[in-house]
Design an enzyme around this catalytic site. Structure first.
Site, PDB file in Angstrom:
ATOM      1  N   ASN A  17       0.875  -1.163   0.000  1.00 32.49           N
ATOM      2  CA  ASN A  17       0.000   0.000   0.000  1.00 32.49           C
ATOM      3  C   ASN A  17       0.917   1.218   0.000  1.00 32.49           C
ATOM      4  OD1 ASN A  17      -1.798   2.016   0.468  1.00 32.49           O
ATOM      5  ND2 ASN A  17      -2.626   1.174   2.372  1.00 32.49           N
ATOM      6  N   LYS A  24       3.340   0.878   3.045  1.00 29.12           N
ATOM      7  CA  LYS A  24       3.005  -0.155   4.030  1.00 29.12           C
ATOM      8  C   LYS A  24       3.034  -1.487   3.311  1.00 29.12           C
ATOM      9  CE  LYS A  24       0.203   2.917   6.766  1.00 29.12           C
ATOM     10  NZ  LYS A  24      -0.970   3.702   6.474  1.00 29.12           N
ATOM     11  N   ARG A  96      -2.623  -2.247  -3.257  1.00 26.90           N
ATOM     12  CA  ARG A  96      -3.859  -1.526  -3.002  1.00 26.90           C
ATOM     13  C   ARG A  96      -3.817  -0.272  -3.879  1.00 26.90           C
ATOM     14  NH1 ARG A  96      -5.553   2.304   1.946  1.00 26.90           N
ATOM     15  NH2 ARG A  96      -7.693   2.588   1.295  1.00 26.90           N
ATOM     16  N   HIS A 185     -13.059   2.280   0.273  1.00 23.69           N
ATOM     17  CA  HIS A 185     -13.042   1.220   1.300  1.00 23.69           C
ATOM     18  C   HIS A 185     -13.669  -0.065   0.766  1.00 23.69           C
ATOM     19  CE1 HIS A 185     -13.103   4.176   4.992  1.00 23.69           C
ATOM     20  NE2 HIS A 185     -11.870   3.800   4.699  1.00 23.69           N
ATOM     21  N   HIS A 213     -17.830   0.964   8.149  1.00 22.68           N
ATOM     22  CA  HIS A 213     -16.376   0.886   8.364  1.00 22.68           C
ATOM     23  C   HIS A 213     -15.964   2.191   9.048  1.00 22.68           C
ATOM     24  CE1 HIS A 213     -12.124  -0.108   7.149  1.00 22.68           C
ATOM     25  NE2 HIS A 213     -12.055   1.172   7.513  1.00 22.68           N
ATOM     26  N   GLY A 215     -12.973   3.902  10.855  1.00 21.22           N
ATOM     27  CA  GLY A 215     -11.572   3.987  11.262  1.00 21.22           C
ATOM     28  C   GLY A 215     -11.213   5.459  11.307  1.00 21.22           C
ATOM     29  N   ARG A 246     -11.625  14.516   8.476  1.00 20.11           N
ATOM     30  CA  ARG A 246     -12.379  14.952   7.283  1.00 20.11           C
ATOM     31  C   ARG A 246     -13.797  15.361   7.680  1.00 20.11           C
ATOM     32  NH1 ARG A 246     -11.278   9.711   3.881  1.00 20.11           N
ATOM     33  NH2 ARG A 246      -9.128   9.503   4.564  1.00 20.11           N
ATOM     34  N   ASP A 288      -8.655  11.134  17.398  1.00 23.73           N
ATOM     35  CA  ASP A 288      -8.621   9.739  17.822  1.00 23.73           C
ATOM     36  C   ASP A 288      -9.797   9.467  18.772  1.00 23.73           C
ATOM     37  OD1 ASP A 288      -6.206   7.438  18.188  1.00 23.73           O
ATOM     38  OD2 ASP A 288      -7.761   7.506  19.726  1.00 23.73           O
ATOM     39  N   GLY A 336     -11.304   0.321  13.200  1.00 22.39           N
ATOM     40  CA  GLY A 336     -10.796   0.536  14.554  1.00 22.39           C
ATOM     41  C   GLY A 336     -11.877   0.949  15.551  1.00 22.39           C
ATOM     42  N   GLU A 339     -14.885  -1.868  15.550  1.00 19.04           N
ATOM     43  CA  GLU A 339     -14.542  -3.153  16.185  1.00 19.04           C
ATOM     44  C   GLU A 339     -14.301  -3.024  17.681  1.00 19.04           C
ATOM     45  OE1 GLU A 339     -11.205  -4.929  14.028  1.00 19.04           O
ATOM     46  OE2 GLU A 339     -12.149  -4.265  12.178  1.00 19.04           O
ATOM     47  N   GLU A 391      -8.286  -6.016   5.453  1.00 22.08           N
ATOM     48  CA  GLU A 391      -8.162  -5.576   4.058  1.00 22.08           C
ATOM     49  C   GLU A 391      -6.930  -6.167   3.389  1.00 22.08           C
ATOM     50  OE1 GLU A 391      -8.778  -1.474   5.605  1.00 22.08           O
ATOM     51  OE2 GLU A 391      -9.432  -1.114   3.556  1.00 22.08           O
TER      52      GLU A 391
HETATM   53  P1  ADP Z   1      -7.316   3.500   9.761  1.00 25.12           P
HETATM   54  O1  ADP Z   1      -8.542   4.037   9.108  1.00 25.12           O
HETATM   55  O2  ADP Z   1      -6.164   4.451   9.754  1.00 25.12           O
HETATM   56  O3  ADP Z   1      -6.970   2.070   9.355  1.00 25.12           O
HETATM   57  P2  ADP Z   1      -8.215   2.265  12.220  1.00 25.12           P
HETATM   58  O4  ADP Z   1      -9.192   1.376  11.530  1.00 25.12           O
HETATM   59  O5  ADP Z   1      -7.074   1.650  12.932  1.00 25.12           O
HETATM   60  O6  ADP Z   1      -7.683   3.427  11.302  1.00 25.12           O
HETATM   61  O7  ADP Z   1      -9.064   3.111  13.290  1.00 25.12           O
HETATM   62  C1  ADP Z   1      -8.499   4.130  14.048  1.00 25.12           C
HETATM   63  C2  ADP Z   1      -9.567   4.647  14.991  1.00 25.12           C
HETATM   64  O8  ADP Z   1     -10.019   3.572  15.821  1.00 25.12           O
HETATM   65  C3  ADP Z   1      -9.058   5.740  15.914  1.00 25.12           C
HETATM   66  O9  ADP Z   1     -10.039   6.771  16.020  1.00 25.12           O
HETATM   67  C4  ADP Z   1      -8.939   5.017  17.246  1.00 25.12           C
HETATM   68  O10 ADP Z   1      -9.105   5.857  18.343  1.00 25.12           O
HETATM   69  C5  ADP Z   1     -10.109   4.059  17.151  1.00 25.12           C
HETATM   70  N1  ADP Z   1     -10.010   3.008  18.160  1.00 25.12           N
HETATM   71  C6  ADP Z   1      -9.119   1.991  18.224  1.00 25.12           C
HETATM   72  N2  ADP Z   1      -9.326   1.284  19.362  1.00 25.12           N
HETATM   73  C7  ADP Z   1     -10.357   1.875  20.009  1.00 25.12           C
HETATM   74  C8  ADP Z   1     -11.061   1.643  21.222  1.00 25.12           C
HETATM   75  N3  ADP Z   1     -10.725   0.651  22.035  1.00 25.12           N
HETATM   76  N4  ADP Z   1     -12.089   2.472  21.564  1.00 25.12           N
HETATM   77  C9  ADP Z   1     -12.423   3.502  20.758  1.00 25.12           C
HETATM   78  N5  ADP Z   1     -11.818   3.767  19.587  1.00 25.12           N
HETATM   79  C10 ADP Z   1     -10.807   2.976  19.238  1.00 25.12           C
END
Ligand code: ADP
Length: 405
Positions: A17, A24, A96, A185, A213, A215, A246, A288, A336, A339, A391
């Site tokens: 990627n 990555k 990717r 995505h 999705h 993240g 965003r 975050d 993230g 899940e 992914e």
């Molecule tokens: P990317 O889109 O860069 O792949 P991820 O799918 O890893 O990102 O998601 C990142 C997001 O997931 C961040 O906002 C992070 O805070 C959130 N996240 C990860 N673990 C937790 C958790 N236990 N509780 C709440 N949010 C979480």
């Protein structure tokens, strides 16, 4: 862990990627859904560039100041060779690629012809596609016999009907300039939808799902019988849900206001909408979700507002996407936030109570671990599930399947 029911790589596939300043990578062997080697080169070309990687439990980091992408890829291939013992054991490289335009509705083998088609799409994703192409070209020159496959973020959404993918602009913008909704995505949505059908034992030829999705980037997709029917991201990944940095949906006149009344340049507007908005812009604290949930618990009012907006806009989008479904079997959370964050899922399902969704709070707290991801009550009109995305593995599996065929 392996996915015995899914098509899986039988040998070694390297997934790449490549971004504007990062590469990555992950190496998948046999049917293993976990990468045996995984790494990332960051801030490529700068003085503080580095590459770090994980091989089994072993983590390593190397300074790569001012190294070019070609040198980084050489380092990656060296690691792969050291690990496999022989590069001829590498079956293929799966890339990717962000944008496949309307040309690509499935992964494609890299040939001169496909490379030319891909180059012609760079204007649709000027920040991403040229970086993807550069890696493909470098590897093609270094290892001309190695099969390379492009797996597109947009391809899964090519099944959207025209009423869903068009903007209500004069036709010429679509016909002459390709301005339409493409969606992104796609690899994640497709993989998670497939996993949901397996885990919840849905009929593969008769089901309706919404996959959220969530993240750093966030999008939701309506999936009918394994096909995308509508999605929240559009011409670019900026449309739709509120995300880490965003903005998601806006009245387009705001852009004109920024330009005409506030004197902002196109670059400044783009930076604001892509990097300074979303959860970060509203909370003035973090992009975050974990940090925001902690700040909210400590009484930070802007973190509270950012979370309220994120959830409200997510639920509103999910309710809107439901019109694309002939039946609504399941709402699925992934990424993230999707899940890992029980509170965000709970708030979102509460906001959707009119659709008859009922959460099992205990299962939600343990992410549905004991029930194949299911977190809804038996009496819920729509099932709710947590399904982990993968992914990179899905790219490896698609690459392997294409190379074999
Ligand atoms: P990317 O889109 O860069 O792949 P991820 O799918 O890893 O990102 O998601 C990142 C997001 O997931 C961040 O906002 C992070 O805070 C959130 N996240 C990860 N673990 C937790 C958790 N236990 N509780 C709440 N949010 C979480």
């Amino acid at each position: 862990m392996t996915h015995p029911n899914s098509q899986a790589p039988a040998a070694a596939v390297l997934v790449i990627n490549s971004g504007s300043s990062s590469v990555k990578y992950a190496l998948f062997e046999n049917q293993n859904t976990h990468a045996s080697l995984q790494g990332a080169a960051e801030r490529i070309g700068t003085a503080d560039a580095f590459i770090q990687w994980k091989l089994g439990e072993q983590q390593q980091k190397l300074n790569t100041a001012h190294a070019k992408v070609a040198e980084i890829l050489e380092l990656v291939f060296e690691q792969v060779k050291n690990h496999l013992g022989d590069l001829s054991l590498l079956t293929a490289v799966g890339h990717r690629v962000v944008h496949g335009g309307e040309h690509f509705s499935a992964p494609c083998l890299i040939t001169d012809d496909n490379l030319a088609k891909l180059s012609s799409l760079s204007h649709l994703a000027p920040l991403h596609n040229p970086a993807n192409l550069q890696a493909i070209e470098i590897i093609g020159q270094q290892y001309p016999k190695l099969a390379q496959v492009a797996v597109f973020d947009t391809a899964f959404h090519q099944s959207m009907p025209e009423k869903a993918f068009r903007y209500a602009l004069p036709n010429a913008f679509y016909r002459q300039h390709g301005i339409r909704r493409y969606g992104f995505h796609g690899t994640s949505h497709q993989f998670v939808a497939g996993q949901t059908v397996e885990k919840l034992q849905l009929d593969p030829s008769q089901h309706g799902l919404i996959v959220a999705h969530l993240g750093n980037g966030c999008s939701a997709t309506a999936v009918v019988n394994g096909q995308s029917r509508d999605t929240s991201m559009g011409f670019t990944p900026l449309e739709g849900l509120m995300m880490g940095t965003r903005s998601g949906d806006l009245d387009p006149s705001i852009l004109l206001f920024m330009q005409q009344q506030l004197g902002m340049s196109p670059e400044a507007i783009s930076h604001c909408l892509n990097k300074e908005s979303g959860l970060l812009g509203i909370s003035e604290y973090s992009n975050d979700m974990r940090s925001l949930l902690q700040a909210q618990a400590q009484g930070n009012p802007l973190a509270q507002l950012a979370i309220d907006m994120f959830v409200y806009r997510l639920a509103k989008t999910i309710a809107g996407l439901a019109v694309a479904l002939p039946q609504f079997d399941a709402l699925v959370f992934t990424g993230g936030i999707g899940e890992n964050s029980a509170p965000i899922r709970e708030l979102c399902v509460q906001q959707l109570h009119l659709l008859g969704l009922k959460l099992d709070r205990e299962q939600n707290l343990c992410h549905g671990q004991d029930q194949q991801g299911l977190i809804s009550q038996a009496s819920s009109r729509v099932r709710v599930a947590v399904i982990a995305t993968n992914e990179e593995w899905h790219i490896a599996a698609q690459t392997q399947a294409l190379v074999q065929s």
